[in-house]
Motif scaffolding. Structure first.
Motif, short mmCIF file in Angstrom:
data_model
loop_
_atom_site.label_atom_id
_atom_site.label_comp_id
_atom_site.label_asym_id
_atom_site.label_seq_id
_atom_site.Cartn_x
_atom_site.Cartn_y
_atom_site.Cartn_z
N SER A 1 0.82 -1.06 -0.06
CA SER A 1 -0.05 -0.04 -0.09
C SER A 1 0.84 1.30 0.04
O SER A 1 2.02 1.39 0.60
N PRO A 2 0.34 2.25 -0.64
CA PRO A 2 1.16 3.40 -0.74
C PRO A 2 1.50 4.21 0.63
O PRO A 2 0.71 4.10 1.71
N LYS A 3 2.72 4.62 0.87
CA LYS A 3 3.11 5.02 2.25
C LYS A 3 3.94 6.32 1.82
O LYS A 3 4.32 6.68 0.92
N ALA A 4 3.92 7.22 2.99
CA ALA A 4 4.34 8.41 2.88
C ALA A 4 6.10 8.11 2.84
O ALA A 4 6.39 7.62 3.57
N SER A 5 6.43 8.97 1.83
CA SER A 5 8.08 8.69 1.86
C SER A 5 8.70 9.77 3.11
O SER A 5 8.31 10.77 3.30
N ALA A 6 9.66 9.20 3.61
CA ALA A 6 10.51 9.61 4.63
C ALA A 6 11.08 11.19 4.16
O ALA A 6 11.32 12.17 4.87
N SER A 7 11.31 11.44 2.65
CA SER A 7 11.57 12.76 2.36
C SER A 7 10.54 13.66 2.38
O SER A 7 11.00 14.75 1.99
N THR A 8 9.28 13.36 2.41
CA THR A 8 8.17 14.33 2.59
C THR A 8 7.81 14.55 4.12
O THR A 8 7.00 15.61 4.24
N VAL A 9 8.50 13.91 5.07
CA VAL A 9 8.24 14.35 6.25
C VAL A 9 8.61 15.73 6.81
O VAL A 9 10.07 15.73 6.50
N SER A 10 8.14 16.81 7.18
CA SER A 10 8.72 17.93 7.39
C SER A 10 9.41 18.11 8.75
O SER A 10 10.02 18.75 9.01
N ASP A 11 8.76 17.41 9.78
CA ASP A 11 9.26 17.60 11.06
C ASP A 11 9.44 16.36 11.65
O ASP A 11 8.35 15.99 12.48
N PHE A 12 10.56 15.46 12.19
CA PHE A 12 10.63 14.28 12.66
C PHE A 12 10.25 14.47 14.08
O PHE A 12 9.85 13.58 14.65
N ASN A 13 10.69 15.45 14.75
CA ASN A 13 10.43 15.73 16.11
C ASN A 13 8.99 15.69 16.51
O ASN A 13 8.64 15.41 17.61
N GLN A 14 8.20 16.21 15.65
CA GLN A 14 6.69 15.96 16.16
C GLN A 14 6.38 14.61 15.79
O GLN A 14 5.23 14.29 16.40
N LYS A 15 7.06 13.80 15.06
CA LYS A 15 6.53 12.22 15.29
C LYS A 15 7.16 11.36 16.20
O LYS A 15 7.24 10.28 16.13
N GLY A 16 7.85 12.17 17.31
CA GLY A 16 8.49 11.37 18.12
C GLY A 16 9.95 10.92 18.13
O GLY A 16 10.38 10.15 18.74
N PHE A 17 10.76 11.52 16.88
CA PHE A 17 12.28 11.20 16.62
C PHE A 17 12.93 12.38 17.40
O PHE A 17 12.63 13.60 16.98
N ASP A 18 14.03 11.90 18.03
CA ASP A 18 14.77 12.79 18.67
C ASP A 18 16.19 12.85 18.07
O ASP A 18 17.00 11.78 18.38
#
Length: 122
Positions: free
Chosen positions: A104-121
């Motif tokens: 299934s289609p998934k959002a590309s990591a290159s299109t994620v604008s703010d990793f910190n909002q997704k819980g990545f530090d």
């Protein structure tokens, strides 16, 4: 791409092998006694149930092997549920030789604008 995963291994990988009853997608072998067939199917295939029930067995007989892997690609939740029903009807649910691939289609990591909002530090 699938064939590239076997590059530089001790296995012989052949595509569209036709030993008399139609071409199987891949035949992977290591010597004449160790052969496994790999058949890819789309979940949207209107003959999925029929093919899973009969086709691979015919290919196994033609290639003198009892080993095969059925890889089924599904592109939506609806297709996934349909495949689950087909597998249940055929008694193939939970088998190691049946692999479901979520394509299934998934959002590309290159299109994620703010990793910190997704819980990545970072």
């Amino acid at each position: 791409m699938y064939r590239l995963t076997w590059f530089a291994t001790n296995y012989d990988v052949n595509r569209e092998v036709n030993n008399g009853r139609g071409p199987v997608d891949f035949k992977i072998s290591k010597g004449s006694r160790d052969k496994t067939l790999v058949e890819f199917k789309l979940a949207s295939n209107s003959k999925l149930k029929q093919n899973l029930k009969h086709q691979v067995g015919v290919y196994q007989a033609a290639n003198n092997t009892s080993k095969s892997i059925k890889a089924i690609l599904h592109f939506s939740q609806t297709e996934y549920l349909r495949v689950q029903n087909v597998l249940r009807d055929l008694g193939l649910s939970g088998r190691r030789d049946v692999v479901l691939i979520d394509a299934s289609p998934k959002a590309s990591a290159s299109t994620v604008s703010d990793f910190n909002q997704k819980g990545f530090d970072f």
